[in-house]
Design an enzyme around this catalytic site. Structure first.
Site, PDB file in Angstrom:
ATOM      1  N   ASN A 122      -3.820  -9.303 -27.149  1.00 55.96           N
ATOM      2  CA  ASN A 122      -4.209 -10.360 -28.081  1.00 55.96           C
ATOM      3  C   ASN A 122      -3.760  -9.911 -29.464  1.00 55.96           C
ATOM      4  OD1 ASN A 122      -7.390 -11.473 -29.495  1.00 55.96           O
ATOM      5  ND2 ASN A 122      -5.410 -12.445 -29.553  1.00 55.96           N
ATOM      6  N   GLY A 123      -2.879 -10.693 -30.082  1.00 61.92           N
ATOM      7  CA  GLY A 123      -2.385 -10.323 -31.402  1.00 61.92           C
ATOM      8  C   GLY A 123      -0.899 -10.561 -31.477  1.00 61.92           C
ATOM      9  N   GLY A 168      -6.845 -19.339 -25.307  1.00 54.02           N
ATOM     10  CA  GLY A 168      -5.486 -19.527 -24.811  1.00 54.02           C
ATOM     11  C   GLY A 168      -5.502 -20.375 -23.563  1.00 54.02           C
ATOM     12  N   CYS A 205      -9.005  -9.737 -43.044  1.00 57.60           N
ATOM     13  CA  CYS A 205      -7.699 -10.299 -43.383  1.00 57.60           C
ATOM     14  C   CYS A 205      -7.956 -11.752 -43.765  1.00 57.60           C
ATOM     15  CB  CYS A 205      -6.764 -10.246 -42.176  1.00 57.60           C
ATOM     16  SG  CYS A 205      -5.220 -11.167 -42.493  1.00 57.60           S
ATOM     17  N   SER A 239     -15.791 -27.356 -33.333  1.00 58.14           N
ATOM     18  CA  SER A 239     -15.907 -26.137 -34.130  1.00 58.14           C
ATOM     19  C   SER A 239     -16.601 -26.358 -35.471  1.00 58.14           C
ATOM     20  CB  SER A 239     -14.530 -25.499 -34.332  1.00 58.14           C
ATOM     21  OG  SER A 239     -13.622 -26.460 -34.796  1.00 58.14           O
ATOM     22  N   TYR A 246     -12.816 -20.635 -37.128  1.00 55.07           N
ATOM     23  CA  TYR A 246     -12.365 -21.549 -36.067  1.00 55.07           C
ATOM     24  C   TYR A 246     -12.140 -20.898 -34.702  1.00 55.07           C
ATOM     25  CZ  TYR A 246      -9.142 -24.539 -33.440  1.00 55.07           C
ATOM     26  OH  TYR A 246      -8.543 -25.265 -32.458  1.00 55.07           O
ATOM     27  N   CYS A 255      -5.051 -15.010 -27.968  1.00 54.77           N
ATOM     28  CA  CYS A 255      -5.205 -14.887 -26.521  1.00 54.77           C
ATOM     29  C   CYS A 255      -6.580 -14.303 -26.255  1.00 54.77           C
ATOM     30  CB  CYS A 255      -4.178 -13.916 -25.937  1.00 54.77           C
ATOM     31  SG  CYS A 255      -2.466 -14.420 -26.145  1.00 54.77           S
TER      32      CYS A 255
HETATM   33 FE1  SF4 Z   1      -3.765 -14.643 -39.517  1.00 55.17          FE
HETATM   34 FE2  SF4 Z   1      -5.081 -13.135 -41.307  1.00 55.17          FE
HETATM   35 FE3  SF4 Z   1      -5.153 -15.819 -41.439  1.00 55.17          FE
HETATM   36 FE4  SF4 Z   1      -6.387 -14.529 -39.481  1.00 55.17          FE
HETATM   37  S1  SF4 Z   1      -6.886 -14.456 -41.649  1.00 55.17           S
HETATM   38  S2  SF4 Z   1      -5.185 -16.373 -39.275  1.00 55.17           S
HETATM   39  S3  SF4 Z   1      -5.006 -12.819 -39.103  1.00 55.17           S
HETATM   40  S4  SF4 Z   1      -3.339 -14.485 -41.713  1.00 55.17           S
END
Ligand code: SF4
Length: 468
Positions: free
Chosen positions: A111-112, A36, A443, A293, A252, A2
């Site tokens: 957002n999350g 979004g 992540c 993208s 992306y 979002c």
């Molecule tokens: Fe989800 Fe982590 Fe992949 Fe990002 S890197 S889309 S937060 S699992």
């Protein structure tokens, strides 16, 4: 994912033009539309109460000039929604408002994805809280409203550490604007300044759009209160220090015109293309992107490989991004609606086609087919991220694990499935190196399966629809 944004402006500006804050939020949301497209909303305050306008649809369809009159005031916040917990319906549109008898109203945009929303909701429900939506954002709002404390600062300090997952929040009360990031900083949030007003936005492109100057990112775990005295850190939740910005923002999600953690998304995508060319060279006559993208990555691939860059696919800019459409059925029909192939460019050529990712594998095959039907002699698919083998629980509604093509098939099987002559994915190491950072800043769980917080693997976006 979002988009969220907020503004706190000096009283003099609101006296001059009471609609300015809401108008700036409208244009910020326009710049965040890519995050979004299901619903949009703005909440505003004149220092006494909150008013909200939120409807289903794109930003340009949701608001009209009379709405800005309703939303007059010196501070405002906005949200554009793509659902990750809770279905796409008006009850789940944001900002959501909760009311506390002592402290008054609070509007929230999120957002999350709060991955322990079900547990918190059960707990609050047992204490008598009533819920009217199926979104995790209402759970977050109710957790804040029902936390102990004599001020919203206190309640945020109590409630936020109980939340697990990803949450970049913008919160508005008649007395202050809050900007909050989860301790890992999974989703971005930036602070800006414009004519004495303080702004926050999911991405720096929203600050640029309204002529605001970027000040800094809200830090992971930081809770900022913004009022007439300026921003003040009222809590720091990131004691453990590990960061975890979603690396897929670089691949992306984010606009190529944004900067994430001070790093240009466009430049990162170009480097991804360059490294991809080193890792997976091809004998070809043209490099073409899947727009939009993958354009910077294709530019990078062409530069490093020495193969000329061409546009081979023209995107209909009025069709939504395929990845972001909620139903699989729509995705299947979207490729032909979305792209026109340029036969003059493709005829008789060996083509490297660069895309950002393969999620379900529903679009890559039709793209390869489209290129061949328009004369491409060979199609070499290059992907500027590693295979996505695991679901995301942190605010990107990619797919369930079983729907991810790379969770079921090997790279060679995917190549055959999509009908490409060759297929090459960027390595995990190459993707991280392209950002200029290190693996422990990000992540990357959808590529590695190594989640930074424990997740329930069966969690899905309708988890709160099933709660009585
Ligand atoms: Fe989800 Fe982590 Fe992949 Fe990002 S890197 S889309 S937060 S699992």
């Amino acid at each position: 994912m979002c988009g969220v944004c907020g503004i706190w402006s000096p009283p003099a500006r609101a006296a001059e033009d009471p609609t300015e804050a809401a108008r700036l939020m409208f244009f910020s949301l326009y710049a965040l539309q890519h995050r979004g497209q299901e619903s949009a909303g703005i909440a505003a305050t004149d220092g006494r109460d909150l008013r909200v306008v939120r409807r289903m649809g794109l930003v340009g369809q949701v608001f009209s000039e009379p709405d800005l009159g309703v939303l007059g005031g010196r501070a405002a916040m906005g949200h554009t929604r793509y659902s990750t917990t809770g279905s796409s319906k008006i009850q789940n549109a944001q900002p959501l408002v909760v009311r506390d008898d002592r402290l008054g109203e609070l509007a929230i945009g999120h957002n999350g994805n709060c991955i322990n929303a079900r547990e918190i909701r059960d707990e609050l429900g047992a204490q008598g809280a009533r819920f009217v939506t199926s979104s995790d954002t209402e759970v977050v709002a109710q957790a804040i409203a029902s936390a102990p404390g004599a001020s919203w600062d206190d309640r945020l300090r109590h409630a936020l550490p109980t939340l697990a997952g990803a949450w970049s929040l913008v919160i508005l009360t008649p007395a202050a604007l809050y900007a909050v990031r989860d301790p890992l900083g999974v989703r971005p949030l930036s602070l800006g300044r414009r004519d004495g007003a303080w702004l926050v936005a999911s991405e720096t492109c929203a600050l640029d759009t309204i002529g605001a100057e970027f000040v800094r990112d809200v830090e992971p775990g930081e809770v900022l209160r913004i009022d007439d005295r300026g921003p003040e850190r009222v809590a720091d939740l990131a004691a453990q220090g590990r960061r975890g910005l979603c690396i897929f923002e670089h691949v992306y999600l984010a606009s190529a015109s944004s900067r994430l953690g001070g790093v240009s998304v466009y430049a990162t995508r170009e480097r991804m293309g360059e490294i991809l060319a080193e890792e997976h060279p091809a004998q070809a006559d043209a490099v073409i992107p899947v727009p939009d993208s993958a354009i910077p990555a294709a530019v990078g691939y062409a530069r490093r490989s020495g193969i000329p860059f061409h546009e081979g696919l023209i995107k209909n800019r009025y069709i939504g991004r395929t990845f972001i459409q909620p139903s699989d059925e729509l995705r299947r029909h979207n490729v032909a609606l979305k792209y026109n192939a340029l036969g003059d460019v493709l005829e008789g050529r060996r083509v490297v086609v660069v895309d950002d990712s393969i999620v379900r594998g529903n679009t890559s095959g039709p793209i390869v087919d489209l290129l061949r039907r328009h004369g491409a002699r060979e199609v070499h698919m290059r992907i500027c991220s590693p295979p996505i083998r695991h679901a995301c629980y942190f605010g990107v509604d990619m797919a369930r694990r079983g729907e991810l093509i790379a969770a079921r098939l090997s790279v060679e099987e995917i190549r055959r499935h999509i009908g490409a002559d060759t297929l090459g994915y960027l390595s995990l190491e190459g993707m991280v190196r392209a950002t200029g950072g290190t693996a422990d800043e990000y992540c990357s769980a959808c590529f590695t399966g190594e989640y930074l917080v424990p997740v329930q693997l069966e969690l899905d976006k309708s988890v709160l629809e099933k709660v009585p």
